[in-house]
Scaffold this motif. Structure first.
Motif, PDB file in Angstrom:
ATOM      1  N   GLU A  16       0.831  -1.211   0.000  1.00  0.00           N
ATOM      2  CA  GLU A  16       0.000   0.000   0.000  1.00  0.00           C
ATOM      3  C   GLU A  16       0.866   1.261   0.000  1.00  0.00           C
ATOM      4  O   GLU A  16       0.512   2.273   0.600  1.00  0.00           O
ATOM      5  N   THR A  19      -0.695   4.745  -0.855  1.00  0.00           N
ATOM      6  CA  THR A  19      -1.759   5.380  -0.073  1.00  0.00           C
ATOM      7  C   THR A  19      -1.514   5.413   1.429  1.00  0.00           C
ATOM      8  O   THR A  19      -2.167   6.177   2.133  1.00  0.00           O
ATOM      9  N   ARG A  22      -0.862   8.817   3.213  1.00  0.00           N
ATOM     10  CA  ARG A  22      -2.058   9.671   3.241  1.00  0.00           C
ATOM     11  C   ARG A  22      -3.029   9.213   4.318  1.00  0.00           C
ATOM     12  O   ARG A  22      -3.597  10.037   5.049  1.00  0.00           O
ATOM     13  N   ASP A  88      -5.997   1.730   2.064  1.00  0.00           N
ATOM     14  CA  ASP A  88      -6.068   2.063   0.638  1.00  0.00           C
ATOM     15  C   ASP A  88      -6.768   3.386   0.364  1.00  0.00           C
ATOM     16  O   ASP A  88      -7.092   3.700  -0.787  1.00  0.00           O
ATOM     17  N   ALA A  89      -7.018   4.170   1.423  1.00  0.00           N
ATOM     18  CA  ALA A  89      -7.611   5.510   1.303  1.00  0.00           C
ATOM     19  C   ALA A  89      -9.039   5.487   0.787  1.00  0.00           C
ATOM     20  O   ALA A  89      -9.519   6.499   0.266  1.00  0.00           O
ATOM     21  N   ARG A 199     -10.641   3.912  -4.915  1.00  0.00           N
ATOM     22  CA  ARG A 199      -9.212   3.832  -4.656  1.00  0.00           C
ATOM     23  C   ARG A 199      -8.471   4.865  -5.508  1.00  0.00           C
ATOM     24  O   ARG A 199      -8.785   5.029  -6.694  1.00  0.00           O
ATOM     25  N   SER A 203      -2.991   2.763  -7.183  1.00  0.00           N
ATOM     26  CA  SER A 203      -3.013   1.714  -6.165  1.00  0.00           C
ATOM     27  C   SER A 203      -3.872   0.561  -6.661  1.00  0.00           C
ATOM     28  O   SER A 203      -4.942   0.767  -7.228  1.00  0.00           O
TER      29      SER A 203
END
Length: 352
Positions: A16, A19, A22, A88-89, A199, A203
């Motif tokens: 990951e 992401t 973040r 994964d945001a 996503r 990613s």
């Protein structure tokens, strides 16, 4: 000092790097300082990026998200509350307070974030959306509870309630297993609407819809053995009975129409029918035993609660008795002579 010192944000990761920084930054901005990234052996820079962003990073000893979550909560989390999210945001850190409120208010021990309440365009493919709906319908039919989104990776729970669950899934079946175990162990569950985003570009998802969907369906069915035995054995019995009857109908048709006998098929038909009926009967009996077991547990819990109340009342009575004895002792005069209650009151009135 953070307002959420009693909360650990748990982020299972696997490649990951795009992401994770973040996500860690978003949760830190939301007031969370205790962030634990448990990594499943990423081949990119996930671990180093997470450390630089301010998270505590642990590499799991095994493989799979389920194993990572179990290991993290059991061995690396000491906070009483755990907020679990994917790295994964796709989940919004601003929903964290709403996720934790039912726990902090004592309304629930496990909280599930409902992604379907605010699912942004592109967040889930049509195939995944259909699969999620089918899995939730199956869960409701098998386990007789509606949690709306049992596959959601955004969870909040007390560490104590998590350790009560018997979890064995290693992969993405962990969310399903947690939901089933909450039903089985009667853990109070709250469902909170959350935002689910697409996503970010660059990613890649670790989810394989067909393979992981099949694993999840099998997990639902396997767990029905101890939570809804009538469905578990009854469905297999119904399938066997239907197969046997279909085979018998074929044999009968061939014999009546063409005079051809199929002895082997006929034996198979009888065997399948008998097996199916036995499974159906066993399912009914197992369901009765399961219901009696639940009633017995409920009785024990009520008895334990009444016993605690009774002890509290008895303790209060003992305290009152002790207090009466102390008053009586106070009524004895100095010099070894006993004084009556009126004498004690009189001396108290004169100021001693």
């Amino acid at each position: 000092m953070s307002d959420h010192d009693d909360v650990c944000v748990l982020l299972p990761t696997m490649n990951e790097a795009e992401t994770v920084a973040r996500v860690v930054a978003d949760f830190r901005d939301a007031g969370f300082e205790n962030l634990l990234v448990i990594d499943g052996g990423s081949t990119d820079e996930t671990r180093s990026i997470a450390r630089e962003a301010g998270a505590r990073v642990v590499e799991q000893s095994g493989r799979g998200k389920g194993q990572a979550v179990r290991e993290a909560v059991r061995d690396h989390v000491r906070a009483p509350y755990v907020l679990m999210a994917d790295a994964d945001a796709t989940y919004d850190a601003s929903d964290a307070a709403a996720m934790l409120d039912p726990l902090l208010d004592g309304e629930a021990d496990h909280v599930i974030g409902n992604r379907f309440a605010d699912m942004r365009p592109g967040a889930m493919t049509r195939l995944n959306r259909i699969g999620n709906r089918l899995i939730n319908l199956a869960f409701r039919a098998i386990h007789r509870e509606s949690y709306r989104d049992i596959l959601s990776g955004y969870r909040a729970f007390t560490r104590e309630s998590f350790l009560r669950l018997h979890l064995t899934a290693d992969g993405f079946g962990i969310e399903t297993e947690m939901a089933v175990e909450c039903v089985k162990n009667r853990v109070s569950v709250a469902v909170v609407p959350i935002t689910y985003r697409e996503r970010p570009g660059g990613s890649a998802t670790n989810l394989h819809p067909v393979r992981d969907g099949g694993v999840i369906f099998l997990e639902l069915y396997r767990k029905a053995k101890t939570n809804n035995p009538l469905f578990y054995f009854g469905s297999a019995g119904a399938a066997a009975t239907a197969t046997g009857l279909a085979m018998g109908a074929f044999v009968l048709y061939r014999y009546l129409a063409f005079g051809i006998s199929h002895e082997i098929v006929a034996v198979g038909a009888v065997g399948a029918t008998i097996l199916g009926i036995q499974l159906l009967v066993f399912g009914v009996l197992a369901d009765m035993i399961h219901s009696l077991h639940r009633e017995q547990i409920a009785r024990y819990e009520r008895a334990a609660g009444d016993g605690s109340t009774g002890r509290s009342s008895a303790d209060g009575g003992d305290d009152r008795a002790i207090g009466t004895e102390e008053v009586a002792d106070a009524g004895r005069t100095t010099g070894g002579q006993d004084a009556g209650p009126d004498d004690v009151a009189g001396r108290d009135g004169r100021g001693g």
